[in-house]
Design a protein around this motif. Structure first.
Motif, short mmCIF file in Angstrom:
data_model
loop_
_atom_site.label_atom_id
_atom_site.label_comp_id
_atom_site.label_asym_id
_atom_site.label_seq_id
_atom_site.Cartn_x
_atom_site.Cartn_y
_atom_site.Cartn_z
N GLY A 1 9.76 -2.05 -1.41
CA GLY A 1 11.19 -1.84 -1.60
C GLY A 1 11.70 -2.56 -2.83
N GLU B 1 25.49 3.03 -4.06
CA GLU B 1 24.98 4.10 -3.21
C GLU B 1 26.07 4.66 -2.31
OE1 GLU B 1 20.50 4.31 -2.48
OE2 GLU B 1 21.12 2.42 -1.55
N THR C 1 9.91 2.89 -2.45
CA THR C 1 11.25 3.48 -2.58
C THR C 1 11.83 3.20 -3.96
OG1 THR C 1 12.31 1.51 -1.64
CG2 THR C 1 11.69 3.26 -0.10
N HIS D 1 11.44 8.00 -3.00
CA HIS D 1 12.79 8.36 -3.44
C HIS D 1 12.83 8.76 -4.92
CE1 HIS D 1 14.48 5.68 0.04
NE2 HIS D 1 14.01 6.84 0.45
N THR E 1 19.26 9.03 -4.23
CA THR E 1 20.10 7.87 -4.00
C THR E 1 21.20 8.28 -3.03
OG1 THR E 1 21.30 6.06 -5.07
CG2 THR E 1 21.70 8.28 -5.92
N LYS F 1 19.63 10.08 2.43
CA LYS F 1 18.29 10.24 1.85
C LYS F 1 17.44 11.19 2.66
CE LYS F 1 18.08 5.77 -0.50
NZ LYS F 1 19.34 5.14 -0.08
N TYR G 1 7.05 12.18 2.96
CA TYR G 1 7.69 11.73 4.19
C TYR G 1 6.88 12.09 5.42
CZ TYR G 1 11.48 10.81 7.49
OH TYR G 1 12.25 10.32 8.52
N SER H 1 11.09 -4.98 1.03
CA SER H 1 11.99 -4.01 1.63
C SER H 1 13.05 -4.73 2.46
CB SER H 1 11.23 -3.03 2.54
OG SER H 1 12.13 -2.25 3.29
N ASP I 1 16.42 1.33 5.19
CA ASP I 1 16.18 2.78 5.21
C ASP I 1 15.74 3.18 6.62
OD1 ASP I 1 16.72 3.65 2.51
OD2 ASP I 1 14.99 2.46 1.92
N HIS J 1 15.29 5.94 8.06
CA HIS J 1 14.31 7.02 8.19
C HIS J 1 12.88 6.49 8.04
CE1 HIS J 1 15.50 6.64 4.01
NE2 HIS J 1 14.42 7.28 3.61
N LEU J 2 12.70 5.38 7.33
CA LEU J 2 11.37 4.77 7.21
C LEU J 2 11.09 3.86 8.40
CD1 LEU J 2 11.32 3.87 3.41
CD2 LEU J 2 10.86 6.04 4.55
N ASN J 3 12.11 3.15 8.85
CA ASN J 3 11.94 2.25 9.99
C ASN J 3 11.46 3.00 11.23
OD1 ASN J 3 12.92 0.29 8.31
ND2 ASN J 3 14.86 -0.01 9.38
#
Length: 402
Positions: free
Chosen positions: A14, A72, A160, A206, A259, A263, A276, A294, A298, A300-302
């Motif tokens: 990250g 962002e 990312t 990203h 960004t 995302k 992904y 990181s 995020d 969606h990654l967690n």
């Protein structure tokens, strides 16, 4: 384990892995973007500058904080407002479902909003590229880290970050999926992406400052390609055609880098959809998980990391972040001043620091091994971690052997 006997290491990187190399932190980036928006003549001409600062100031008032009104969030607001437009005669699938409730309240011109968004992305390309060409610190420690990791593992890096520091440090030898060479760029090859599952790899979840859109007529509309020359990628980063349709009647403006706050919606285009989907499998198959720099923001990654940790809690995981130079700062934060990242460490990554005695913080050559013994945290920042390779080797042996 692959055919050469090496195990797999999932490396999630990250922003904290790049800040010390010169990439501005979120707040610092925002201040620079302010200046870039003011200097962009087209943006000012169509009203984008006025729109940008109006939205920025409203967010600052709303959050009662300059830091929380970061770029962002500003980008997200501008993008979403630009979508609340009802075209006369459009069929229902192209009519924003929220327009009757919110659309009539939008007073900012669509062209101004889109111009401000475009100016922001262009500046990100320019600034990150500039720092990539002149890192604030040598990349030798980063190179050494990957050389050590490769002795036992096959690194599969998912970053990312937009910068190319990892590619520089590994001399471009990691597989990226962009294998089909055409003139000044390379196309993404989905078949090769899965075929090279056993190779060291580097994927920009990203986007990257090397990514841009293909020349019209040579590829399908919206194809993202890889340019070796970052300056060419920047010129090809703007897309003037239609966006990607969403089910609510709006669309996502195409961008070669991702960004804003939505995302996940932007990850549906190639090559991001490949990255992904593969990350889920990577997390489940990894023999070692490294989360470096990181902030765990995020979600969606967690989701993937949490699922993998619950399914395979014995797989060792190492986390590198920054809490301050003193052990007491680290201990106090974990026990008395929990932030979102600290909560995510426990609930998403399954790293239990709450039940670690104060004397055990940073006790293992600077590492703090968690209460379960299968995870460890380095609290002094990414560059400090890179400069302590022996400590990394020792703690890796410890958590892997428990």
């Amino acid at each position: 384990m692959n055919k050469n006997g090496k195990q797999r290491a999932l490396v999630v990187m990250g922003a904290g892995a790049s800040v010390e190399l010169g990439i501005p932190a979120t707040i610092g980036f925002g201040n620079l973007i302010d200046d870039a928006i003011k200097a962009d003549k087209y943006c000012a001409h169509v009203g984008g500058t006025e729109v940008y600062f109006d939205i920025r100031d409203k967010l600052r008032t709303y959050y009662a904080s300059e830091a929380e009104a970061h770029f962002e969030r500003i980008y997200h607001v501008m993008h979403e407002l630009s979508q609340l437009r009802a075209k006369q005669g459009a069929v229902p699938k192209f009519l924003p479902v929220m327009y009757p409730f919110l659309g009539t309240a939008v007073t900012h011109p669509e062209q101004a909003l889109k111009a401000a968004c475009s100016a922001m992305l262009d500046f990100i390309y320019a600034k990150v590229s500039e720092v990539c060409d002149n890192p604030a610190l040598p990349l030798n420690p980063l190179s050494a880290f990957f050389e050590v990791l490769e002795q036992q593992y096959v690194p599969r890096v998912y970053t990312t970050n937009y910068d190319d520091f990892v590619a520089q440090a590994t001399q471009g030898r990691y597989f990226t999926g962009f294998t089909q060479r055409h003139g000044d760029h390379s196309d993404f090859d989905g078949k090769a992406f899965w075929a090279e599952w056993g190779k060291p790899a580097l994927f920009h979840l990203h986007g990257s400052v090397h990514m841009g859109f293909s020349v019209p007529g040579e590829h399908q509309i919206g194809d993202i390609v890889w340019f070796d020359d970052k300056a060419v990628a920047r010129r090809q980063a703007r897309f003037n055609g239609s966006g990607v349709d969403r089910m609510d009647g709006t669309h996502v403006e195409r961008g070669a880098i991702i960004t804003g706050l939505d995302k996940l919606g932007r990850l549906q285009q190639s090559p991001y959809a490949f990255y992904y989907s593969a990350l889920n499998r990577e997390a489940m198959e990894a023999d070692l998980i490294l989360v470096l720099g990181s902030g765990l923001a995020d979600l969606h990654l967690n989701t993937f990391l949490k699922a993998a940790r619950r399914a395979r809690p014995d797989v060792p995981i190492l986390y590198v972040g920054y809490w301050g130079r003193e052990a007491l700062d680290f201990y106090s934060t974990i026990h008395f001043e929990l932030e979102d990242r600290d909560i995510a460490l426990f609930h998403e990554l399954g790293i239990d620091l709450v039940n670690v005695a104060e004397a055990r913080f940073k006790a293992d050559d600077g590492w703090t091994v968690d209460a379960r013994g299968k995870a460890a945290v380095w609290a002094d920042g990414f560059q400090s971690f890179l400069l302590a390779p022996e400590a990394f080797t020792k703690v890796l042996l410890k958590v892997a052997a428990t």
